[in-house]
Design an enzyme around this catalytic site. Structure first.
Site, PDB file in Angstrom:
ATOM      1  CE  LYS A  35     -15.122  -4.180   2.925  1.00  0.00           C
ATOM      2  NZ  LYS A  35     -13.764  -3.683   3.109  1.00  0.00           N
ATOM      3  NE  ARG A 130      -6.697  -5.270   2.845  1.00  0.00           N
ATOM      4  CZ  ARG A 130      -7.993  -5.065   3.063  1.00  0.00           C
ATOM      5  NH1 ARG A 130      -8.837  -6.094   3.097  1.00  0.00           N
ATOM      6  NH2 ARG A 130      -8.464  -3.857   3.271  1.00  0.00           N
TER       7      ARG A 130
HETATM    8  C1  LIG Z   1     -13.722  -3.238   4.331  1.00  0.00           C
HETATM    9  C2  LIG Z   1     -12.777  -2.207   4.782  1.00  0.00           C
HETATM   10  C3  LIG Z   1     -13.019  -1.536   5.984  1.00  0.00           C
HETATM   11  C4  LIG Z   1     -14.189  -1.849   6.887  1.00  0.00           C
HETATM   12  O1  LIG Z   1     -13.946  -3.025   7.579  1.00  0.00           O
HETATM   13  P1  LIG Z   1     -14.999  -3.622   8.642  1.00  0.00           P
HETATM   14  O2  LIG Z   1     -14.263  -4.769   9.229  1.00  0.00           O
HETATM   15  O3  LIG Z   1     -16.191  -4.036   7.856  1.00  0.00           O
HETATM   16  O4  LIG Z   1     -15.284  -2.566   9.631  1.00  0.00           O
HETATM   17  C5  LIG Z   1     -12.124  -0.549   6.363  1.00  0.00           C
HETATM   18  N1  LIG Z   1     -11.052  -0.258   5.603  1.00  0.00           N
HETATM   19  C6  LIG Z   1     -10.778  -0.875   4.449  1.00  0.00           C
HETATM   20  C7  LIG Z   1      -9.569  -0.499   3.679  1.00  0.00           C
HETATM   21  C8  LIG Z   1     -11.635  -1.884   3.996  1.00  0.00           C
HETATM   22  O5  LIG Z   1     -11.371  -2.507   2.845  1.00  0.00           O
END
Ligand SMILES: *Cc1c(COP(=O)(O)O)cnc(C)c1O
Length: 355
Positions: A35, A130
């Site tokens: 993302k 969250r």
């Molecule tokens: C963005 C996201 C990740 C990845 O996180 P990083 O810190 O970029 O490794 C993993 N799980 C969820 C639910 C996310 O939204």
């Protein structure tokens, strides 16, 4: 045209290989998270070339974009889905993270209509506040998923470090494992995926603190940026020069370091603070808050200081630099995760794939 984002897929591949090796040693499956680069196809291919076969993104549009570009992988939707996108989820997503029974009920109906089985990972909140069912209610809620015939409870997972900044620990991982054990006992079957988290949880693997049973991580920042913002560190063995932004100087003048006149708030309602360093040589770059966040810009020329940005301008102090900058020269920066997120999504930033 500037600003330009220079993307180095081969460096990202090296990072992905390193991460995969660390996780392979502990039998942890990696979902590469795309993302922060809006699923840029060259970056996605670099992650695939490192041997990672599962990709995750928070935006369904990015998953559709990858599939439409012929990327062959297992796709995981990371953001718990909107009611509005459930049709697309069933059409495009192999595994979706969820945290609401109502959503599961809706998903079941859509999947039934399309004659499909939708895999889900039910999220558990072990403290970061969250997404996820609160851990104390998790077992009772998650076992209810079994009554939906077009839903397959593939596993459970948790996310830490993103909202509350809670650090992943042996203790909160053991809460997740306790829930796994209870669910497996009640359902009389084992769960495939016990997803321990994101980049912030990597330290548990490195320090041998990850309890046995956690078998999946969702990793983006560590692979693409080589950093771990939650723990305020770089990831050992990974590089940070994977994506560089370059802006062009449109004004270069000597000016005081403190504004003249009574000051109010800046264009974003912030009250800038100024240290009086006398007259300084300052460059204005043609990029601003629409493209970057100034506090996430890290100049490659370490003797440059980033002062401030408004929507379209960024002011840097070049007085101490060894280089004699001229009007029309460019300045390069590494970026924080948040800054990169802005740069990649700004249509005004040109994206260049570097070999
Ligand atoms: C963005 C996201 C990740 C990845 O996180 P990083 O810190 O970029 O490794 C993993 N799980 C969820 C639910 C996310 O939204």
């Amino acid at each position: 045209m500037y600003p330009q984002l220079h993307i180095y897929p081969d460096r990202i591949r090296q990072n992905a290989e390193n991460i995969k090796k660390i996780c392979d040693e502990k039998n942890i499956k990696v979902t590469g998270v795309t993302k922060v680069v809006s699923a840029n196809i060259d970056v996605v291919k670099a992650i695939i070339n490192a041997g990672i076969t599962s990709l995750g993104d928070s935006r369904i549009q990015n998953i559709i974009h990858m599939k439409n570009n012929g990327i062959d992988a297992e796709f995981m939707l990371l953001r718990i889905p909107m009611k509005d996108e459930l049709e697309l989820v069933v059409d495009y997503v192999d595994i979706v993270l969820v945290s609401e029974l109502e959503t599961v009920k809706w998903l079941n109906a859509v999947a039934k209509e399309k004659n499909k089985i939708q895999n889900i990972v039910y999220m558990v909140d072990v403290g970061d506040l969250r997404e996820g069912v609160w851990y104390e209610n998790a077992v009772d809620e998650i076992i209810l998923v079994e009554k939906y015939k077009n839903i397959n409870l593939k596993g459970i997972g948790t996310n830490l470090g993103c909202f509350g900044g809670v650090l992943p620990s042996k203790d909160n991982m053991e809460i997740l494992l306790g829930i796994k054990n209870e669910i497996e006992e009640i359902l009389n079957r084992s769960l495939d995926i016990i997803s321990g988290g994101n980049t912030a949880a990597l330290t548990l693997i490195e320090n041998n603190l990850l309890p046995k049973g956690i078998n999946h991580f969702r990793l983006g920042e560590s692979i693409i940026c080589g950093t771990d913002a939650t723990n305020n560190r770089v990831v050992p063995g990974n590089r940070q020069d994977t994506i560089i932004i370059e802006g062009q100087i449109v004004e270069l003048k000597e000016k005081p370091s403190v504004p003249i006149g009574e000051t109010g708030f800046d264009a974003f309602g912030r009250k800038p603070v100024f240290e009086d360093k006398g007259i300084r040589k300052k460059a204005i770059l043609a990029m601003g808050e629409q493209d970057i966040s100034p506090d996430g810009l890290i100049p490659l020329d370490e003797k440059i200081e980033v002062l401030h940005s408004s929507s379209d301008h960024t002011i840097v102090d070049v007085t101490d630099s060894d280089r004699e900058y001229k009007l029309g020269d460019t300045i390069q920066f590494r970026m924080s995760y948040g800054c990169l997120l802005k740069a990649i999504t700004s249509p005004y930033v040109e994206k260049i794939i570097e070999k």
